[in-house]
Design a protein around this motif. Structure first.
Motif, short mmCIF file in Angstrom:
data_model
loop_
_atom_site.label_atom_id
_atom_site.label_comp_id
_atom_site.label_asym_id
_atom_site.label_seq_id
_atom_site.Cartn_x
_atom_site.Cartn_y
_atom_site.Cartn_z
N ARG A 1 0.82 -1.22 0.00
CA ARG A 1 0.00 0.00 0.00
C ARG A 1 0.86 1.27 0.00
O ARG A 1 0.32 2.37 0.02
CB ARG A 1 -0.91 0.02 1.23
N ARG A 2 2.18 1.08 0.01
CA ARG A 2 3.15 2.19 -0.02
C ARG A 2 3.03 3.12 1.19
O ARG A 2 3.25 4.32 1.10
CB ARG A 2 3.03 2.98 -1.32
N LEU A 3 2.71 2.52 2.33
CA LEU A 3 2.60 3.29 3.57
C LEU A 3 3.87 3.19 4.42
O LEU A 3 4.10 4.02 5.29
CB LEU A 3 1.41 2.80 4.40
N VAL A 4 4.65 2.14 4.17
CA VAL A 4 5.86 1.90 4.97
C VAL A 4 6.98 1.42 4.06
O VAL A 4 6.76 1.05 2.90
CB VAL A 4 5.61 0.84 6.07
N HIS A 5 8.18 1.43 4.61
CA HIS A 5 9.33 0.83 3.93
C HIS A 5 10.15 0.08 4.97
O HIS A 5 10.08 0.39 6.16
CB HIS A 5 10.18 1.90 3.22
N THR A 6 10.88 -0.91 4.52
CA THR A 6 11.68 -1.74 5.42
C THR A 6 13.15 -1.49 5.16
O THR A 6 13.59 -1.44 4.00
CB THR A 6 11.34 -3.23 5.23
N VAL A 7 13.91 -1.34 6.23
CA VAL A 7 15.36 -1.21 6.17
C VAL A 7 15.93 -2.49 6.75
O VAL A 7 15.73 -2.77 7.94
CB VAL A 7 15.85 0.02 6.96
N PRO A 8 16.59 -3.32 5.94
CA PRO A 8 17.12 -4.59 6.45
C PRO A 8 17.98 -4.39 7.70
O PRO A 8 18.83 -3.52 7.76
CB PRO A 8 17.96 -5.13 5.27
N GLU B 1 17.10 -3.18 10.47
CA GLU B 1 16.66 -2.07 11.35
C GLU B 1 15.17 -2.11 11.63
O GLU B 1 14.74 -1.71 12.69
CB GLU B 1 17.03 -0.73 10.73
N GLY B 2 14.37 -2.53 10.68
CA GLY B 2 12.94 -2.59 10.90
C GLY B 2 12.14 -1.96 9.78
O GLY B 2 12.67 -1.60 8.73
N THR B 3 10.84 -1.82 10.03
CA THR B 3 9.92 -1.23 9.08
C THR B 3 9.46 0.12 9.62
O THR B 3 9.13 0.23 10.80
CB THR B 3 8.72 -2.17 8.85
N PHE B 4 9.48 1.14 8.74
CA PHE B 4 9.21 2.51 9.16
C PHE B 4 8.08 3.11 8.32
O PHE B 4 7.93 2.80 7.15
CB PHE B 4 10.48 3.36 9.01
N VAL B 5 7.33 4.01 8.94
CA VAL B 5 6.24 4.69 8.26
C VAL B 5 6.81 5.65 7.23
O VAL B 5 7.78 6.37 7.50
CB VAL B 5 5.36 5.47 9.27
N GLY B 6 6.22 5.66 6.05
CA GLY B 6 6.62 6.58 4.99
C GLY B 6 7.44 5.90 3.90
O GLY B 6 7.77 4.72 4.00
N PRO B 7 7.74 6.66 2.86
CA PRO B 7 8.50 6.10 1.74
C PRO B 7 9.98 5.96 2.08
O PRO B 7 10.47 6.58 3.02
CB PRO B 7 8.29 7.15 0.64
N PRO B 8 10.71 5.14 1.28
CA PRO B 8 12.15 5.01 1.50
C PRO B 8 12.83 6.38 1.41
O PRO B 8 12.41 7.25 0.65
CB PRO B 8 12.61 4.10 0.35
N GLY B 9 13.84 6.57 2.22
CA GLY B 9 14.59 7.82 2.19
C GLY B 9 14.10 8.84 3.20
O GLY B 9 14.79 9.83 3.46
N VAL B 10 12.92 8.63 3.77
CA VAL B 10 12.41 9.55 4.80
C VAL B 10 13.28 9.40 6.05
O VAL B 10 13.60 8.27 6.43
CB VAL B 10 10.93 9.20 5.13
N PRO B 11 13.68 10.50 6.66
CA PRO B 11 14.48 10.37 7.89
C PRO B 11 13.73 9.56 8.94
O PRO B 11 12.54 9.78 9.18
CB PRO B 11 14.66 11.82 8.35
N ARG B 12 14.43 8.59 9.53
CA ARG B 12 13.82 7.73 10.54
C ARG B 12 13.96 8.36 11.91
O ARG B 12 14.99 8.94 12.25
CB ARG B 12 14.48 6.35 10.52
N VAL B 13 12.91 8.23 12.70
CA VAL B 13 12.92 8.71 14.07
C VAL B 13 13.58 7.65 14.92
O VAL B 13 13.16 6.49 14.92
CB VAL B 13 11.47 8.97 14.56
N LYS B 14 14.62 8.03 15.60
CA LYS B 14 15.32 7.09 16.48
C LYS B 14 15.08 7.52 17.92
O LYS B 14 15.06 8.70 18.22
CB LYS B 14 16.82 7.08 16.18
N PRO B 15 14.89 6.54 18.81
CA PRO B 15 14.72 6.91 20.21
C PRO B 15 15.96 7.61 20.74
O PRO B 15 17.07 7.39 20.25
CB PRO B 15 14.50 5.58 20.94
N ALA B 16 15.77 8.50 21.73
CA ALA B 16 16.90 9.24 22.30
C ALA B 16 17.97 8.27 22.81
O ALA B 16 19.15 8.54 22.71
CB ALA B 16 16.41 10.13 23.44
N ARG B 17 17.54 7.15 23.37
CA ARG B 17 18.46 6.11 23.79
C ARG B 17 18.12 4.86 23.00
O ARG B 17 16.98 4.67 22.59
CB ARG B 17 18.28 5.82 25.28
N GLY B 18 19.09 4.01 22.81
CA GLY B 18 18.83 2.76 22.11
C GLY B 18 17.77 1.96 22.84
O GLY B 18 17.66 2.02 24.08
#
Length: 170
Positions: A60-67, A69-86
């Motif tokens: 549905r082109r709502l998410v993209h997967t980074v091998p 790292e996981g699956t993230f909302v939005g298209p590939p290339g969108v800056p990923r939100v990372k937690p302040a701490r791991g």
């Protein structure tokens, strides 16, 4: 609520629920989609069904997967939100709090990696890193082929209380 007996496959139903979260801003662009383990725990579905949820959201082109790292909302290339701490550090901090409060007692085994994976909805490597962090901070020690145990309070980090709170109950 999933309709387990209806004509719509479970993975499509779960994908619809995640679509609603995205459209209502509960999952924002760049944020991670719940892991397969988290989807399994939340919806009571199997690993293959959880994997198909991500596949459906990608279709549905709502998410993209980074091998790796996981699956993230939005298209590939969108800056990923990372937690302040791991995430592993947050899990380790939560477990250390449970030790401090006496929920996990000295010289008793802590939850296994499998349990931590289900409980926190994370990958094995994240659970392993959380336990490793606890070991580095001296909250726990590992006995080969036996498990990982809560350390004696005298071994805990300098800023930790030295006595464990009693367990609630009879």
């Amino acid at each position: 609520m999933l309709d387990r007996d209806g004509p719509t496959p479970l993975y499509v139903q779960v994908a619809e629920m995640l679509c609603e979260r995205i459209s209502h801003g509960l999952l924002r662009t760049g944020e991670p989609v719940p892991s397969e383990a988290a989807l399994e725990a939340e919806f009571g579905i199997g690993r293959t069904t959880a994997r198909n949820v991500a596949r459906e959201l990608r279709r549905r082109r709502l998410v993209h997967t980074v091998p790796g790292e996981g699956t993230f909302v939005g298209p590939p290339g969108v800056p990923r939100v990372k937690p302040a701490r791991g995430l592993h550090a947050l899990i380790a901090a939560d477990l250390a709090g449970r030790i401090r409060r006496g929920e996990l007692r000295p010289n008793r085994v802590i939850p296994s990696q499998q349990i931590l994976m289900r409980q926190y909805g994370v990958a094995r490597v994240t659970a392993r890193r959380a336990v490793s962090r606890l070991r580095e901070q001296r909250w726990v020690f590992t006995v080969p082929r036996r498990g990982t145990y809560v350390s004696d309070p005298a071994q805990w980090p300098e800023d930790a209380p030295r006595t464990a709170a009693p367990l609630a109950g009879p």
